[in-house]
Scaffold this motif. Structure first.
Motif, mmCIF file in Angstrom:
data_model
loop_
_atom_site.group_PDB
_atom_site.id
_atom_site.type_symbol
_atom_site.label_atom_id
_atom_site.label_comp_id
_atom_site.label_asym_id
_atom_site.label_seq_id
_atom_site.Cartn_x
_atom_site.Cartn_y
_atom_site.Cartn_z
ATOM 1 N N GLY A 1 0.794 -1.214 0.000
ATOM 2 C CA GLY A 1 0.000 0.000 0.000
ATOM 3 C C GLY A 1 0.828 1.265 0.000
ATOM 4 O O GLY A 1 2.054 1.245 0.092
ATOM 5 N N CYS A 2 0.133 2.371 -0.128
ATOM 6 C CA CYS A 2 0.741 3.700 -0.126
ATOM 7 C C CYS A 2 -0.008 4.578 0.859
ATOM 8 O O CYS A 2 -1.118 4.263 1.267
ATOM 9 N N GLY A 3 0.605 5.688 1.187
ATOM 10 C CA GLY A 3 -0.033 6.682 2.031
ATOM 11 C C GLY A 3 -0.385 7.913 1.223
ATOM 12 O O GLY A 3 -0.134 7.985 0.009
ATOM 13 N N LEU A 4 -0.934 8.892 1.892
ATOM 14 C CA LEU A 4 -1.408 10.100 1.223
ATOM 15 C C LEU A 4 -0.300 10.792 0.438
ATOM 16 O O LEU A 4 -0.502 11.192 -0.709
ATOM 17 N N GLU A 5 0.873 10.916 1.026
ATOM 18 C CA GLU A 5 1.963 11.619 0.341
ATOM 19 C C GLU A 5 2.360 10.902 -0.956
ATOM 20 O O GLU A 5 2.518 11.540 -2.003
ATOM 21 N N ILE B 1 -10.523 -6.097 -7.701
ATOM 22 C CA ILE B 1 -10.158 -5.256 -6.552
ATOM 23 C C ILE B 1 -8.997 -5.904 -5.803
ATOM 24 O O ILE B 1 -8.033 -5.236 -5.427
ATOM 25 N N GLY B 2 -9.072 -7.207 -5.604
ATOM 26 C CA GLY B 2 -8.002 -7.913 -4.913
ATOM 27 C C GLY B 2 -6.652 -7.741 -5.589
ATOM 28 O O GLY B 2 -5.627 -7.587 -4.927
ATOM 29 N N ALA B 3 -6.642 -7.725 -6.909
ATOM 30 C CA ALA B 3 -5.387 -7.555 -7.649
ATOM 31 C C ALA B 3 -4.758 -6.191 -7.389
ATOM 32 O O ALA B 3 -3.549 -6.033 -7.482
ATOM 33 N N SER B 4 -5.579 -5.206 -7.046
ATOM 34 C CA SER B 4 -5.079 -3.839 -6.874
ATOM 35 C C SER B 4 -4.640 -3.518 -5.444
ATOM 36 O O SER B 4 -3.952 -2.522 -5.226
ATOM 37 N N VAL B 5 -5.002 -4.331 -4.491
ATOM 38 C CA VAL B 5 -4.813 -3.983 -3.082
ATOM 39 C C VAL B 5 -3.348 -3.790 -2.696
ATOM 40 O O VAL B 5 -2.991 -2.805 -2.048
ATOM 41 N N ARG B 6 -2.473 -4.715 -3.060
ATOM 42 C CA ARG B 6 -1.080 -4.631 -2.615
ATOM 43 C C ARG B 6 -0.466 -3.279 -2.967
ATOM 44 O O ARG B 6 0.219 -2.668 -2.154
ATOM 45 N N SER B 7 -0.711 -2.776 -4.158
ATOM 46 C CA SER B 7 -0.053 -1.531 -4.566
ATOM 47 C C SER B 7 -0.912 -0.290 -4.362
ATOM 48 O O SER B 7 -0.419 0.821 -4.551
ATOM 49 N N THR B 8 -2.153 -0.437 -3.967
ATOM 50 C CA THR B 8 -2.976 0.761 -3.737
ATOM 51 C C THR B 8 -3.461 0.811 -2.294
ATOM 52 O O THR B 8 -2.900 1.508 -1.474
ATOM 53 N N SER B 9 -4.482 0.067 -1.984
ATOM 54 C CA SER B 9 -5.170 0.221 -0.702
ATOM 55 C C SER B 9 -4.705 -0.751 0.374
ATOM 56 O O SER B 9 -5.441 -1.013 1.327
#
Length: 179
Positions: free
Chosen positions: A23-27, A90-98
């Motif tokens: 995941g990532c944060g706001l910055e 959605i699951g595919a996107s989680v590691r790098s997004t949410s």
């Protein structure tokens, strides 16, 4: 001892130790607005994915489970339930997004554009639409993304927009949670 070499996607957590970044944060999201993230690996839809979702949801629609019904209504095979497609994408996107999200806020503009069948391989990508501080939670940020998935023939099968909360200070969250 050999110094720890840091490669993209990992961070140093001790001597000779790396941890995957989730995941990532706001910055980070603020610097990614307008960018598209390609998610890997792609994912082939299995009979188990489909059957388990039908069982868990209680979906009895024959278009998903009755081969004769499908044949008699002009389909060569059963359609995979849309919940399977949505969940896999959605699951595919989680590691790098949410991956560090504290809450999902919305799921909007979901469009199923092509049928999906068992055996289809889906790949997803996500465009970062916006990232802003939360008005009600100063330690959080609101990120909005558009995720799109394609099948093995490069046909778009689904698009969706979603918003979620991420930490404003990822270092503090990573330290407190060992992520």
């Amino acid at each position: 001892m050999t110094p720890t070499r840091v490669v993209q996607g990992y961070r140093t957590v001790g001597e000779g130790r790396l941890r995957e970044v989730v995941g990532c944060g706001l910055e980070e999201f603020g610097t990614l607005v307008g960018q598209i993230i390609e998610h890997r690996p792609a994912r082939t839809v299995t009979d188990t994915d489909h059957a388990m979702t039908l069982a868990l949801t209680g979906n009895v629609a024959p278009v998903h489970s009755d081969a004769q019904f499908c044949e008699r209504t002009g389909r060569k095979r059963a359609l995979v339930c849309g919940v399977v497609t949505l969940g896999l994408v959605i699951g595919a996107s989680v590691r790098s997004t949410s991956g560090l999200t504290t809450a999902n806020l919305s799921l909007d503009e979901v469009r199923f554009e092509q049928p999906v069948h068992v055996g289809d391989t889906l790949r997803a990508e996500t465009e970062i639409l916006s990232a802003r501080p939360s008005a009600s939670r100063p330690d959080q940020g609101v990120v909005t993304v558009r995720t799109t998935a394609f099948n093995q023939f490069d046909r778009r099968v689904i698009t969706l927009t979603r918003a979620f909360l991420v930490p404003a200070d990822t270092a503090a969250v990573r330290a407190a949670t060992a992520y």
